[in-house]
Design an enzyme around this catalytic site. Structure first.
Site, short mmCIF file in Angstrom:
data_model
loop_
_atom_site.label_atom_id
_atom_site.label_comp_id
_atom_site.label_asym_id
_atom_site.label_seq_id
_atom_site.Cartn_x
_atom_site.Cartn_y
_atom_site.Cartn_z
CB CYS A 78 -0.98 -0.06 1.18
SG CYS A 78 -2.42 0.97 0.94
NE ARG A 105 -0.54 9.35 -1.84
CZ ARG A 105 -0.39 10.32 -0.94
NH1 ARG A 105 0.17 11.46 -1.28
NH2 ARG A 105 -0.81 10.16 0.30
NE ARG A 135 -6.84 6.15 4.46
CZ ARG A 135 -5.57 6.53 4.53
NH1 ARG A 135 -5.09 7.41 3.68
NH2 ARG A 135 -4.78 6.07 5.47
CG HIS A 170 -3.02 -3.28 4.04
ND1 HIS A 170 -2.04 -2.53 4.64
CD2 HIS A 170 -3.78 -2.41 3.32
CE1 HIS A 170 -2.18 -1.27 4.31
NE2 HIS A 170 -3.23 -1.16 3.52
CD GLU A 172 -0.07 -5.26 6.17
OE1 GLU A 172 0.01 -5.94 5.12
OE2 GLU A 172 -0.33 -4.04 6.16
#
Ligand code: GLN
Length: 190
Positions: A78, A105, A135, A170, A172
């Site tokens: 990200c 972005r 985001r 993500h 994680e």
């Protein structure tokens, strides 16, 4: 194997937990002196503008860029992907600027700024992988040496270029270690 996690800001402990879970040693990296001991480094999600400022202020931007340019495997999730990108479509800033990708972005906009889904990514692992987007940026252009690992609704959300790995999402923040294992494989192959 020591896998660093850039430790200024963002999803640091979440990556730390996954790195430990796959049997590697996580190292929270805040000083340039820590770079030589690493077998790889994760640039976590968070806020790219803030991480960029801190990289500059601590004098770590150039040593980190040099280490990765010299072959240190790096995985940007990200905001970390934004740090790795050579080109940002909607931001004049440039950070490490090492990976031959153009990134937009906050590409998913406000309406669907956070969502999760699952997909198969054969290069990375078997079965459905959970993907969490917050985001998130995505990749709008890839250079000739860049391997697209995953597209979602036509947009590139995971890619690899040699020792560089970038994901819009993500891993994680999920229970899956598959991406961390894939990155550890890149570190071992160095
Ligand atoms: N939108 C953020 C940025 O531009 C990235 C969001 C994230 O890392 N979850 O830095």
């Amino acid at each position: 194997m020591k896998i660093g996690i850039l430790g200024f800001q963002g999803a640091i402990i979440e990556h730390e937990r996954h790195v430990a879970a796959i049997g590697a040693e996580p190292v929270i990296v805040r000083y340039r002196e820590q770079l030589p001991e690493l077998d790889g480094i994760i640039l976590p999600g968070g806020e790219s503008t803030t991480m960029g400022k801190l990289l500059n202020r601590t004098g770590m931007m150039e040593p980190l860029r040099d280490a990765i340019a010299g072959g240190l495997p790096a995985w940007g999730t990200c905001a970390g992907m934004i740090l790795l990108a050579k080109r940002l479509e909607n931001d004049p800033a440039r950070y490490l600027a090492l990976m031959d990708i153009t990134v937009r972005r906050n590409a998913y906009g406000r309406q669907i700024d956070s969502f999760s889904t699952s997909v198969e990514i054969p290069e990375v692992g078997t079965g459905q992988l959970p993907l969490v987007f917050i985001r998130a940026p995505y990749i709008t252009e890839t250079g000739a040496g860049v391997q697209v690992l995953c597209r979602l609704d036509g947009h590139v959300v995971a890619a690899r270029e040699g020792n560089l790995l970038a994901t819009s999402f993500h891993p994680e923040l999920t229970d899956s270690d598959v991406f961390h294992r894939y990155f550890a494989g890149m570190c071992a192959a160095r």
